[in-house]
Motif scaffolding. Sequence first.
Motif, PDB file in Angstrom:
ATOM      1  N   ARG A 167      11.707  -2.115 -11.158  1.00  0.00           N
ATOM      2  CA  ARG A 167      10.638  -1.392 -11.837  1.00  0.00           C
ATOM      3  C   ARG A 167      10.688  -1.636 -13.341  1.00  0.00           C
ATOM      4  NH1 ARG A 167      11.527   3.098  -9.463  1.00  0.00           N
ATOM      5  NH2 ARG A 167      12.578   4.216 -11.147  1.00  0.00           N
ATOM      6  N   ASP A 168      11.909  -1.714 -13.897  1.00  0.00           N
ATOM      7  CA  ASP A 168      12.060  -2.033 -15.325  1.00  0.00           C
ATOM      8  C   ASP A 168      11.514  -3.421 -15.624  1.00  0.00           C
ATOM      9  OD1 ASP A 168      13.219   0.384 -15.828  1.00  0.00           O
ATOM     10  OD2 ASP A 168      15.288  -0.361 -15.864  1.00  0.00           O
ATOM     11  N   GLU A 169      11.749  -4.374 -14.705  1.00  0.00           N
ATOM     12  CA  GLU A 169      11.286  -5.750 -14.931  1.00  0.00           C
ATOM     13  C   GLU A 169       9.761  -5.810 -14.899  1.00  0.00           C
ATOM     14  OE1 GLU A 169      12.257 -10.287 -13.356  1.00  0.00           O
ATOM     15  OE2 GLU A 169      13.260  -8.552 -12.451  1.00  0.00           O
ATOM     16  N   ALA A 187      -3.527  -4.078  -8.404  1.00  0.00           N
ATOM     17  CA  ALA A 187      -4.475  -4.101  -7.290  1.00  0.00           C
ATOM     18  C   ALA A 187      -4.519  -5.478  -6.634  1.00  0.00           C
ATOM     19  CB  ALA A 187      -5.865  -3.707  -7.788  1.00  0.00           C
ATOM     20  N   ARG A 188      -4.412  -6.517  -7.450  1.00  0.00           N
ATOM     21  CA  ARG A 188      -4.398  -7.885  -6.900  1.00  0.00           C
ATOM     22  C   ARG A 188      -3.175  -8.107  -6.012  1.00  0.00           C
ATOM     23  NH1 ARG A 188      -4.080 -13.328 -10.699  1.00  0.00           N
ATOM     24  NH2 ARG A 188      -3.671 -14.827  -9.033  1.00  0.00           N
ATOM     25  N   CYS A 189      -2.020  -7.611  -6.468  1.00  0.00           N
ATOM     26  CA  CYS A 189      -0.797  -7.758  -5.670  1.00  0.00           C
ATOM     27  C   CYS A 189      -0.929  -7.044  -4.331  1.00  0.00           C
ATOM     28  CB  CYS A 189       0.403  -7.201  -6.437  1.00  0.00           C
ATOM     29  SG  CYS A 189       0.757  -8.048  -7.991  1.00  0.00           S
ATOM     30  N   LEU A 190      -1.475  -5.836  -4.370  1.00  0.00           N
ATOM     31  CA  LEU A 190      -1.621  -5.059  -3.137  1.00  0.00           C
ATOM     32  C   LEU A 190      -2.640  -5.697  -2.202  1.00  0.00           C
ATOM     33  CD1 LEU A 190      -1.573  -1.469  -4.655  1.00  0.00           C
ATOM     34  CD2 LEU A 190       0.240  -2.585  -3.376  1.00  0.00           C
ATOM     35  N   ALA A 191      -3.709  -6.250  -2.772  1.00  0.00           N
ATOM     36  CA  ALA A 191      -4.708  -6.905  -1.931  1.00  0.00           C
ATOM     37  C   ALA A 191      -4.155  -8.173  -1.296  1.00  0.00           C
ATOM     38  CB  ALA A 191      -5.951  -7.240  -2.764  1.00  0.00           C
ATOM     39  N   ASP A 192      -3.196  -8.808  -1.986  1.00  0.00           N
ATOM     40  CA  ASP A 192      -2.645 -10.066  -1.494  1.00  0.00           C
ATOM     41  C   ASP A 192      -1.642  -9.847  -0.364  1.00  0.00           C
ATOM     42  OD1 ASP A 192      -2.092 -12.793  -1.328  1.00  0.00           O
ATOM     43  OD2 ASP A 192      -0.501 -12.679  -2.832  1.00  0.00           O
ATOM     44  N   HIS A 193      -0.640  -8.961  -0.576  1.00  0.00           N
ATOM     45  CA  HIS A 193       0.387  -8.809   0.448  1.00  0.00           C
ATOM     46  C   HIS A 193       0.783  -7.355   0.712  1.00  0.00           C
ATOM     47  CE1 HIS A 193       2.189 -10.121  -3.461  1.00  0.00           C
ATOM     48  NE2 HIS A 193       2.872  -9.018  -3.309  1.00  0.00           N
ATOM     49  N   GLY A 194      -0.014  -6.410   0.259  1.00  0.00           N
ATOM     50  CA  GLY A 194       0.165  -5.034   0.670  1.00  0.00           C
ATOM     51  C   GLY A 194       1.311  -4.283   0.037  1.00  0.00           C
ATOM     52  N   ASP A 199       8.268 -11.171  -6.941  1.00  0.00           N
ATOM     53  CA  ASP A 199       7.426 -12.314  -7.303  1.00  0.00           C
ATOM     54  C   ASP A 199       6.187 -11.900  -8.087  1.00  0.00           C
ATOM     55  OD1 ASP A 199       9.214 -13.922  -5.992  1.00  0.00           O
ATOM     56  OD2 ASP A 199       8.060 -14.008  -4.125  1.00  0.00           O
ATOM     57  N   ASP A 200       5.844 -10.628  -8.048  1.00  0.00           N
ATOM     58  CA  ASP A 200       4.634 -10.167  -8.724  1.00  0.00           C
ATOM     59  C   ASP A 200       4.782 -10.130 -10.236  1.00  0.00           C
ATOM     60  OD1 ASP A 200       3.351  -9.802  -6.278  1.00  0.00           O
ATOM     61  OD2 ASP A 200       4.206  -7.811  -6.031  1.00  0.00           O
ATOM     62  N   VAL A 201       6.008 -10.249 -10.737  1.00  0.00           N
ATOM     63  CA  VAL A 201       6.216 -10.302 -12.185  1.00  0.00           C
ATOM     64  C   VAL A 201       5.469 -11.483 -12.783  1.00  0.00           C
ATOM     65  CG1 VAL A 201       7.951 -10.637 -13.987  1.00  0.00           C
ATOM     66  CG2 VAL A 201       8.436  -9.110 -12.080  1.00  0.00           C
TER      67      VAL A 201
END
Length: 499
Positions: A167-169, A187-194, A199-201
């Motif tokens: 979470r800090d990263e 929102a993009r991360c959640l739409a991509d893989h829930g 890797d979302d950094v």
Amino acid sequence: MTFSEEFELLLRACYPLLYIPTQEEERLEMAIASSAQRLGNRSVYYWDFVEGYQGNPNGANVGRRNPLQALEFIEKLPASSNGIFVLRDFNRFLDDVSISRKLRNLARRLKAEAKNLVIVAPQIYIPNELAEIITVMDFPLPSSAEIQGEIERLLTGLGQKVESSLRDEWSRAAQGLSMERIRRVLARCLADHGQLGADDVELMLEEKRQSIRQTQILDFYPASERISDIGGLDNLKDWLLRRGGAFSEQARRYGLPYPRGLLLAGIQGTGKSLTAKAIAHHWHLPLLRLDVGRLFGGLVGESEARTRQMINLAEALAPCVFWIDEIDKAFGSMDSHGDGGTTSRVFGAFITWLAEKTSPVFVVATANNVQSLPPELLRKGRFDEIFFVGLPNKTEREAIFSVHLNRLRPHKMADYDIHRLAYETPDFSGAEIEQILVEAMHIGFSQNREFTTDDILSAASQVVPLARTAKEQIQFLQEWAAAGKARLASRDSGFPAIS
């Protein structure tokens, strides 16, 4: 003092006109509404050119497409009607003489009433005749705590839990972005893989690249180079590795200040720029590259304004690595510029920022000609350390050949005589070693075979290294470093003799 604390103080002190430049209109208006609620007796009115006043109990759309009428509405309200009047994009109308006169008339009256006018716009524009009555406030981008709160809110809604370090990263990668951009990436991360993952950094960093491209002052430089890609320079690498966690929350709790930066002085082609890229990659920080030439504009005051914009942008995107390549060409021999003192003023603003900055912006400046650098830049306090990067010795040349050959021919390393190559290439810099390897590959490719140790040596024999063509300059640099003016980047304390 936080923004809300300062804003509420100015409201209580009856400051009539406030100007808040920000792109985060929605987030600012939420902060204003919260302040009005805490003050207890303040209504908030919002006006824009298209819709007029929204939510106005005295009539819908008052002042629609009529900025003068928007000010007359404030004037006609009873003195007992306490309120905050938020005028969106009102800076566009400040040049109008009737608007300017009405604002000055209003300012006299509002000082005695619990009414405050707030201009919200993406940038600052204040005519001279209004400068005395308008107070400019800064609305900072989301803090680390705000970003973590937003991430925590989202994760709680999804029923997810993650380690605090991850979470800090995320929070560190998102700093410098508006809350709207942060929400968009999440929102993009959640739409991509829930879910949100490590890797979302990278997606957060890509969003930073998008925002930086719009400034045309700084470049978001991709940094894929690793510390292990640097051949030699062991003292410098050890220094950097010890500071790898200095931007973490644990370091703050320990009491460590943020690292300030490095000045890498030395010979061309010895890995100074490579080091800047490797630092950003190793520390997982965005790399901002400044082209100093872009700071200088043709209009009076434009260069100084661009310098302030550059500093504000770097601090907004912190933590980051701020790379200034060949700073000696920008600020060397300032007396000979003949530009009316513009370069001196830009330099003065820059070194003042270097000395006083508390934000996590790690500055990496490189210089080839230290003779031309102003002494103010070299004094202690501007940078954490000044390193001298000289010609590689034999052991370092072996490391450089190994790095490049391991990248080019990882399965055939045993076919090359690294010791012989290092022995036969005295005075060669890392950049020159890379070029003779490219030339050797051309030799082998043209003959439809693999390139060999002899091909590399043949290519080296055709090159006159810079150490020989600029022998006097390099000897001066070596003497400068030997006199204790800089810390040696290489572990070997001696300097290879130039043949």
